[in-house]
Design a protein around this motif. Sequence first.
Motif, PDB file in Angstrom:
ATOM      1  N   MET A 181       0.823  -1.218   0.000  1.00 32.72           N
ATOM      2  CA  MET A 181       0.000   0.000   0.000  1.00 32.72           C
ATOM      3  C   MET A 181       0.852   1.261   0.000  1.00 32.72           C
ATOM      4  SD  MET A 181      -3.143  -0.730   2.604  1.00 32.72           S
ATOM      5  CE  MET A 181      -4.070  -2.267   2.564  1.00 32.72           C
ATOM      6  N   GLN A 182       1.882   1.281   0.863  1.00 32.82           N
ATOM      7  CA  GLN A 182       2.652   2.522   1.016  1.00 32.82           C
ATOM      8  C   GLN A 182       3.373   2.956  -0.255  1.00 32.82           C
ATOM      9  OE1 GLN A 182       4.846   2.764   4.630  1.00 32.82           O
ATOM     10  NE2 GLN A 182       5.875   4.636   4.074  1.00 32.82           N
ATOM     11  N   PRO A 183       4.051   2.041  -0.984  1.00 33.04           N
ATOM     12  CA  PRO A 183       4.678   2.493  -2.233  1.00 33.04           C
ATOM     13  C   PRO A 183       3.671   3.052  -3.236  1.00 33.04           C
ATOM     14  CG  PRO A 183       5.637   0.428  -1.537  1.00 33.04           C
ATOM     15  CD  PRO A 183       4.466   0.679  -0.632  1.00 33.04           C
ATOM     16  N   LEU A 184       2.479   2.440  -3.303  1.00 33.24           N
ATOM     17  CA  LEU A 184       1.459   2.943  -4.220  1.00 33.24           C
ATOM     18  C   LEU A 184       0.974   4.325  -3.778  1.00 33.24           C
ATOM     19  CD1 LEU A 184      -0.575  -0.325  -4.863  1.00 33.24           C
ATOM     20  CD2 LEU A 184       0.902   0.857  -6.484  1.00 33.24           C
ATOM     21  N   MET A 185       0.861   4.511  -2.471  1.00 30.86           N
ATOM     22  CA  MET A 185       0.455   5.811  -1.946  1.00 30.86           C
ATOM     23  C   MET A 185       1.542   6.849  -2.180  1.00 30.86           C
ATOM     24  SD  MET A 185      -1.268   4.256   1.518  1.00 30.86           S
ATOM     25  CE  MET A 185      -1.381   5.779   2.400  1.00 30.86           C
ATOM     26  N   ASN A 186       2.801   6.429  -2.031  1.00 30.49           N
ATOM     27  CA  ASN A 186       3.916   7.350  -2.256  1.00 30.49           C
ATOM     28  C   ASN A 186       3.962   7.843  -3.699  1.00 30.49           C
ATOM     29  OD1 ASN A 186       4.892   7.364   0.344  1.00 30.49           O
ATOM     30  ND2 ASN A 186       6.424   5.782  -0.001  1.00 30.49           N
ATOM     31  N   MET A 187       3.573   6.978  -4.640  1.00 26.91           N
ATOM     32  CA  MET A 187       3.579   7.359  -6.049  1.00 26.91           C
ATOM     33  C   MET A 187       2.682   8.566  -6.309  1.00 26.91           C
ATOM     34  SD  MET A 187       3.481   3.617  -7.902  1.00 26.91           S
ATOM     35  CE  MET A 187       3.141   4.339  -9.507  1.00 26.91           C
ATOM     36  N   ILE A 188       1.622   8.690  -5.513  1.00 28.39           N
ATOM     37  CA  ILE A 188       0.681   9.801  -5.700  1.00 28.39           C
ATOM     38  C   ILE A 188       1.131  11.046  -4.956  1.00 28.39           C
ATOM     39  CG2 ILE A 188      -1.687  10.554  -5.212  1.00 28.39           C
ATOM     40  CD1 ILE A 188      -2.577   7.661  -5.717  1.00 28.39           C
ATOM     41  N   THR A 189       1.699  10.864  -3.763  1.00 31.73           N
ATOM     42  CA  THR A 189       1.944  12.015  -2.892  1.00 31.73           C
ATOM     43  C   THR A 189       3.373  12.545  -2.881  1.00 31.73           C
ATOM     44  OG1 THR A 189       2.401  10.581  -0.984  1.00 31.73           O
ATOM     45  CG2 THR A 189       0.103  11.241  -1.335  1.00 31.73           C
ATOM     46  N   PHE A 190       4.346  11.786  -3.437  1.00 31.59           N
ATOM     47  CA  PHE A 190       5.748  12.156  -3.196  1.00 31.59           C
ATOM     48  C   PHE A 190       6.129  13.522  -3.766  1.00 31.59           C
ATOM     49  CE2 PHE A 190       6.341  10.504  -7.470  1.00 31.59           C
ATOM     50  CZ  PHE A 190       7.419  11.218  -7.969  1.00 31.59           C
ATOM     51  N   THR A 191       5.459  13.952  -4.841  1.00 33.45           N
ATOM     52  CA  THR A 191       5.832  15.243  -5.435  1.00 33.45           C
ATOM     53  C   THR A 191       5.322  16.422  -4.619  1.00 33.45           C
ATOM     54  OG1 THR A 191       3.844  15.182  -6.825  1.00 33.45           O
ATOM     55  CG2 THR A 191       5.875  14.311  -7.778  1.00 33.45           C
ATOM     56  N   ALA A 192       4.306  16.174  -3.792  1.00 37.64           N
ATOM     57  CA  ALA A 192       3.678  17.287  -3.073  1.00 37.64           C
ATOM     58  C   ALA A 192       4.083  17.362  -1.606  1.00 37.64           C
ATOM     59  CB  ALA A 192       2.153  17.164  -3.169  1.00 37.64           C
ATOM     60  N   ARG A 193       4.553  16.270  -1.043  1.00 39.65           N
ATOM     61  CA  ARG A 193       4.778  16.263   0.396  1.00 39.65           C
ATOM     62  C   ARG A 193       6.040  17.018   0.793  1.00 39.65           C
ATOM     63  NH1 ARG A 193       6.101   9.848   1.278  1.00 39.65           N
ATOM     64  NH2 ARG A 193       7.991   9.738   0.003  1.00 39.65           N
ATOM     65  N   SER A 194       6.022  17.486   2.026  1.00 42.87           N
ATOM     66  CA  SER A 194       7.185  18.150   2.603  1.00 42.87           C
ATOM     67  C   SER A 194       8.006  17.113   3.355  1.00 42.87           C
ATOM     68  CB  SER A 194       6.733  19.258   3.563  1.00 42.87           C
ATOM     69  OG  SER A 194       7.789  19.635   4.415  1.00 42.87           O
ATOM     70  N   ARG A 195       9.237  16.940   2.950  1.00 38.35           N
ATOM     71  CA  ARG A 195      10.093  15.990   3.662  1.00 38.35           C
ATOM     72  C   ARG A 195      10.292  16.404   5.111  1.00 38.35           C
ATOM     73  NH1 ARG A 195      14.942  14.019  -0.441  1.00 38.35           N
ATOM     74  NH2 ARG A 195      13.593  13.344  -2.172  1.00 38.35           N
ATOM     75  N   GLU A 196      10.327  17.711   5.336  1.00 41.88           N
ATOM     76  CA  GLU A 196      10.507  18.213   6.707  1.00 41.88           C
ATOM     77  C   GLU A 196       9.341  17.778   7.593  1.00 41.88           C
ATOM     78  OE1 GLU A 196      11.222  22.448   9.067  1.00 41.88           O
ATOM     79  OE2 GLU A 196      11.033  22.417   6.884  1.00 41.88           O
ATOM     80  N   VAL A 197       8.135  17.831   7.047  1.00 43.15           N
ATOM     81  CA  VAL A 197       6.960  17.405   7.820  1.00 43.15           C
ATOM     82  C   VAL A 197       7.033  15.911   8.105  1.00 43.15           C
ATOM     83  CG1 VAL A 197       4.449  17.100   7.749  1.00 43.15           C
ATOM     84  CG2 VAL A 197       5.470  19.262   7.003  1.00 43.15           C
ATOM     85  N   ILE A 198       7.376  15.119   7.082  1.00 42.86           N
ATOM     86  CA  ILE A 198       7.473  13.669   7.254  1.00 42.86           C
ATOM     87  C   ILE A 198       8.531  13.316   8.293  1.00 42.86           C
ATOM     88  CG2 ILE A 198       8.010  11.476   6.121  1.00 42.86           C
ATOM     89  CD1 ILE A 198       5.379  12.645   5.212  1.00 42.86           C
ATOM     90  N   VAL A 199       9.687  13.940   8.191  1.00 39.24           N
ATOM     91  CA  VAL A 199      10.762  13.676   9.157  1.00 39.24           C
ATOM     92  C   VAL A 199      10.315  14.042  10.568  1.00 39.24           C
ATOM     93  CG1 VAL A 199      13.058  14.425   9.904  1.00 39.24           C
ATOM     94  CG2 VAL A 199      12.657  13.844   7.510  1.00 39.24           C
ATOM     95  N   GLY A 200       9.602  15.151  10.692  1.00 34.27           N
ATOM     96  CA  GLY A 200       9.114  15.561  12.007  1.00 34.27           C
ATOM     97  C   GLY A 200       8.145  14.560  12.604  1.00 34.27           C
ATOM     98  N   LEU A 201       7.219  14.075  11.794  1.00 30.61           N
ATOM     99  CA  LEU A 201       6.249  13.088  12.277  1.00 30.61           C
ATOM    100  C   LEU A 201       6.922  11.754  12.584  1.00 30.61           C
ATOM    101  CD1 LEU A 201       3.288  13.953   9.896  1.00 30.61           C
ATOM    102  CD2 LEU A 201       3.242  14.108  12.396  1.00 30.61           C
ATOM    103  N   HIS A 202       7.850  11.351  11.741  1.00 33.83           N
ATOM    104  CA  HIS A 202       8.585  10.110  12.005  1.00 33.83           C
ATOM    105  C   HIS A 202       9.397  10.222  13.295  1.00 33.83           C
ATOM    106  CE1 HIS A 202       8.585   8.415   7.602  1.00 33.83           C
ATOM    107  NE2 HIS A 202       7.403   8.388   8.177  1.00 33.83           N
ATOM    108  N   THR A 203       9.973  11.381  13.544  1.00 38.36           N
ATOM    109  CA  THR A 203      10.737  11.588  14.778  1.00 38.36           C
ATOM    110  C   THR A 203       9.824  11.474  15.990  1.00 38.36           C
ATOM    111  OG1 THR A 203      12.317  13.031  13.641  1.00 38.36           O
ATOM    112  CG2 THR A 203      12.199  13.206  16.043  1.00 38.36           C
ATOM    113  N   ARG A 204       8.637  12.047  15.897  1.00 36.65           N
ATOM    114  CA  ARG A 204       7.680  11.945  17.012  1.00 36.65           C
ATOM    115  C   ARG A 204       7.277  10.491  17.260  1.00 36.65           C
ATOM    116  NH1 ARG A 204       2.787  15.699  15.705  1.00 36.65           N
ATOM    117  NH2 ARG A 204       1.950  14.488  17.456  1.00 36.65           N
ATOM    118  N   ILE A 205       7.091   9.738  16.180  1.00 37.98           N
ATOM    119  CA  ILE A 205       6.721   8.326  16.327  1.00 37.98           C
ATOM    120  C   ILE A 205       7.843   7.556  17.018  1.00 37.98           C
ATOM    121  CG2 ILE A 205       6.310   6.179  15.038  1.00 37.98           C
ATOM    122  CD1 ILE A 205       4.850   7.955  12.928  1.00 37.98           C
ATOM    123  N   ALA A 206       9.077   7.751  16.565  1.00 39.01           N
ATOM    124  CA  ALA A 206      10.210   7.044  17.167  1.00 39.01           C
ATOM    125  C   ALA A 206      10.411   7.453  18.623  1.00 39.01           C
ATOM    126  CB  ALA A 206      11.479   7.316  16.353  1.00 39.01           C
TER     127      ALA A 206
END
Length: 244
Positions: A181-206
């Motif tokens: 699921m995730q790679p298919l979802m990434n194909m749609i969203t990767f051009t629009a997402r902010s890596r900074e936001v993703i890194v921030g959320l991943h840091t909170r999860i860890a």
Amino acid sequence: MKIDPDNKADLSAQIAEAIRAAIISGQLIVDERLPSEAELADHFAVSRPTVREALKRLAAQSLIRTQRGAFGGAFVNRLSYPEAYGQQITTATLLLSMNDISFDVACEARYALERACTPLAAQRRSPDTLATMRAEIHRQAQPGLTDEAFCASDVAFHRALVDSAGNPVLSYQLAGAVEAMQPLMNMITFTARSREVIVGLHTRIADALAASDSEATQTALTELEAYTLTLARDVMAARTRPST
């Protein structure tokens, strides 16, 4: 083991299903040698090529293995979790790509499954899984990282989150959710997402897992889901918007 010779279905498929049912029921046990092709042909009253095709079907499902030599033949295989992961991922990928599954439905399923792991992950996360998550976060923060590498790191991060639950059955069940699921979802969203936001959320999860805080982990995952949905809807809206 029986088949219906009057059934119009492929005889080799019927034979494969009959043997598969015998394996699942325990009638045929792990490492047991199956009857020879000639014996199976006599048993099912079919030709040896038909039996051979049935055995190929079972081997493709990793249910049996073949060995050459005087003590060779077809044997019931012991299916391992790593072997099963690949099948699960392939099946989930095909289901998602070949059927009309909306992004919202796939996203809902994936994050609901991940959140279900968090109570166990918060209790059982190991130094290794936490180290993997931290390493992927560090990798994602590198400015020169390609989109392809970022997406692969994203999958690895969530795979480590799922594996933190320390339950191989859960890891197997979620293999499709994370690695299909995730790679298919990434194909749609990767051009629009902010890596900074993703890194921030991943840091909170860890950080939440490191603190054994299941609730905080689920909250961060819920925010990541909302962000992913917003991105996908914006991207899809832009695609349907008439150009000027």
